[in-house]
Design an enzyme around this catalytic site. Sequence first.
Site, PDB file in Angstrom:
ATOM      1  N   ILE A 119      50.770  28.365 -67.103  1.00  0.00           N
ATOM      2  CA  ILE A 119      51.698  28.151 -65.994  1.00  0.00           C
ATOM      3  C   ILE A 119      52.035  29.478 -65.312  1.00  0.00           C
ATOM      4  O   ILE A 119      52.005  30.531 -65.948  1.00  0.00           O
ATOM      5  CB  ILE A 119      52.977  27.429 -66.514  1.00  0.00           C
ATOM      6  CG1 ILE A 119      53.939  27.092 -65.378  1.00  0.00           C
ATOM      7  CG2 ILE A 119      53.649  28.207 -67.625  1.00  0.00           C
ATOM      8  CD1 ILE A 119      55.094  26.163 -65.789  1.00  0.00           C
ATOM      9  N   CYS A 120      52.345  29.391 -64.026  1.00  0.00           N
ATOM     10  CA  CYS A 120      52.812  30.521 -63.221  1.00  0.00           C
ATOM     11  C   CYS A 120      51.695  31.548 -63.016  1.00  0.00           C
ATOM     12  O   CYS A 120      50.661  31.233 -62.467  1.00  0.00           O
ATOM     13  CB  CYS A 120      54.069  31.122 -63.843  1.00  0.00           C
ATOM     14  SG  CYS A 120      54.965  32.250 -62.748  1.00  0.00           S
ATOM     15  N   ALA A 121      51.883  32.766 -63.449  1.00  0.00           N
ATOM     16  CA  ALA A 121      50.850  33.797 -63.305  1.00  0.00           C
ATOM     17  C   ALA A 121      49.732  33.639 -64.328  1.00  0.00           C
ATOM     18  O   ALA A 121      48.613  34.097 -64.112  1.00  0.00           O
ATOM     19  CB  ALA A 121      51.481  35.183 -63.440  1.00  0.00           C
ATOM     20  N   ALA A 171      49.975  25.006 -63.982  1.00  0.00           N
ATOM     21  CA  ALA A 171      51.143  24.686 -63.160  1.00  0.00           C
ATOM     22  C   ALA A 171      51.604  25.918 -62.399  1.00  0.00           C
ATOM     23  O   ALA A 171      51.250  27.048 -62.750  1.00  0.00           O
ATOM     24  CB  ALA A 171      52.266  24.132 -64.035  1.00  0.00           C
TER      25      ALA A 171
END
Length: 190
Positions: free
Chosen positions: A106-108, A157
């Site tokens: 998720i994210c980075a 995500a």
Amino acid sequence: MKKAIVFLAPGFEEIEALTPVDYLRRAGVEVTTLATGTAQRNVEGSKKITVVADMSLETYVSSSDELPDAVIVPGGIPGSYNVAKSVQALSLIEKMYEEKKLICAICAAPAVVLGKTKVLEGKEWTCYPDMQKEAEKYVSAHVENARFVHCQNVITARGAGTAEEFAMEIVKTLCGEETKERLKKATIQR
């Protein structure tokens, strides 16, 4: 019983790590948090919240004979970069991918961590806006504006605001739709 591991590297995004830990444990999954990129079990997140990991990644790798069903890589800066620097973490992700285990980031982390592996090859994926350039060779399959993408055995995500959906998709994948719906009802989600 299904098993999952979650990497906790210095600078990890707390909500992205702990939401899946909480929901998976509520669903009956055995979750082990692994201090990654540090010799300490106390790992400070990006918002200065310290979490005590269950064990170090090094201890886990040296003591575990079998692969878990899922690995979860939270984002965060510099957390994602700290996971990406860990040869053991990348090796474990690659091994799990080869065995068709569930890989979640998720994210980075999708770009920064999975982008250093073969995991994104031939997969649609998403990440925090503007981080896709970190996974340059896979950028053509990046899906803009998707809150999460589930493609084969990979779930990615966008960021902290999607942590709950991300966690629920992992629950559904490991435990089934019925467990996910029971958990939604128990946590008063609509």
